[in-house]
Design a protein around this motif. Structure first.
Motif, mmCIF file in Angstrom:
data_model
loop_
_atom_site.group_PDB
_atom_site.id
_atom_site.type_symbol
_atom_site.label_atom_id
_atom_site.label_comp_id
_atom_site.label_asym_id
_atom_site.label_seq_id
_atom_site.Cartn_x
_atom_site.Cartn_y
_atom_site.Cartn_z
ATOM 1 N N THR A 62 0.839 -1.188 0.000
ATOM 2 C CA THR A 62 0.000 0.000 0.000
ATOM 3 C C THR A 62 0.882 1.249 0.000
ATOM 4 O OG1 THR A 62 -0.110 0.032 2.414
ATOM 5 C CG2 THR A 62 -1.847 -1.172 1.251
ATOM 6 N N MET A 63 0.268 2.349 -0.387
ATOM 7 C CA MET A 63 0.980 3.625 -0.390
ATOM 8 C C MET A 63 1.070 4.153 1.037
ATOM 9 S SD MET A 63 -0.941 5.413 -3.620
ATOM 10 C CE MET A 63 0.004 6.907 -3.585
ATOM 11 N N ASP A 64 2.183 4.817 1.340
ATOM 12 C CA ASP A 64 2.268 5.436 2.659
ATOM 13 C C ASP A 64 1.406 6.706 2.672
ATOM 14 O OD1 ASP A 64 3.762 7.315 1.308
ATOM 15 O OD2 ASP A 64 5.635 6.879 2.327
ATOM 16 N N LEU A 65 1.149 7.214 3.852
ATOM 17 C CA LEU A 65 0.226 8.328 4.023
ATOM 18 C C LEU A 65 0.671 9.575 3.249
ATOM 19 C CD1 LEU A 65 -2.349 9.262 5.342
ATOM 20 C CD2 LEU A 65 -1.048 9.876 7.368
ATOM 21 N N GLU A 69 -1.429 11.582 0.314
ATOM 22 C CA GLU A 69 -1.756 13.007 0.411
ATOM 23 C C GLU A 69 -1.282 13.764 -0.832
ATOM 24 O OE1 GLU A 69 -0.058 14.171 4.131
ATOM 25 O OE2 GLU A 69 -1.666 13.232 5.290
ATOM 26 N N GLU A 70 -0.087 13.442 -1.316
ATOM 27 C CA GLU A 70 0.425 14.078 -2.535
ATOM 28 C C GLU A 70 -0.474 13.760 -3.722
ATOM 29 O OE1 GLU A 70 4.502 13.042 -3.312
ATOM 30 O OE2 GLU A 70 5.107 13.552 -1.260
ATOM 31 N N ASN A 72 -3.630 12.991 -3.629
ATOM 32 C CA ASN A 72 -4.901 13.685 -3.433
ATOM 33 C C ASN A 72 -4.786 15.163 -3.820
ATOM 34 O OD1 ASN A 72 -7.600 13.986 -2.705
ATOM 35 N ND2 ASN A 72 -7.075 14.546 -0.610
ATOM 36 N N VAL A 73 -3.688 15.800 -3.452
ATOM 37 C CA VAL A 73 -3.471 17.206 -3.809
ATOM 38 C C VAL A 73 -3.409 17.347 -5.327
ATOM 39 C CG1 VAL A 73 -1.801 19.104 -3.730
ATOM 40 C CG2 VAL A 73 -2.382 17.857 -1.632
ATOM 41 N N ALA A 74 -2.667 16.482 -5.988
ATOM 42 C CA ALA A 74 -2.560 16.535 -7.449
ATOM 43 C C ALA A 74 -3.924 16.299 -8.093
ATOM 44 C CB ALA A 74 -1.554 15.493 -7.942
ATOM 45 N N PHE A 75 -4.680 15.377 -7.549
ATOM 46 C CA PHE A 75 -6.020 15.098 -8.075
ATOM 47 C C PHE A 75 -6.932 16.308 -7.928
ATOM 48 C CE2 PHE A 75 -10.398 13.670 -7.292
ATOM 49 C CZ PHE A 75 -10.661 13.079 -8.520
#
Length: 83
Positions: A62-65, A69-70, A72-75
């Motif tokens: 899995t991706m780390d937190l 977050e990165e 999600n920001v890009a999205f």
């Protein structure tokens, strides 16, 4: 639980509890008795055990937190461009 005879719904519930180490001694005894004569529940129990083994031995990464977050920001930035 003071009964020895279970219906299949109760047996499946105890089977699920047993997979997560939440079944007590009496639950296990009653489930074992039920599994002796109920082929459908034996099959359910077998499939449940296989599923638990597959999940425990999975090689899922899995991706780390911070990476989440990165992403999600890009999205959110891309989403804002298209609104």
């Amino acid at each position: 639980m003071s009964r020895i005879k279970l219906n299949c719904h109760e047996a499946n519930h105890i089977c699920d509890k047993n997979q997560y180490k939440e079944a007590n001694f009496w639950d296990k005894v009653v489930l074992t008795i039920h599994l002796i004569y109920c082929r459908a529940c034996r099959k359910y129990s077998s499939r449940n055990a296989k599923l638990t083994t597959l999940v425990k031995n999975s090689k899922v990464e899995t991706m780390d937190l911070s990476a989440k977050e990165e992403l999600n920001v890009a999205f959110q930035k891309e989403l804002a461009k298209h609104q």
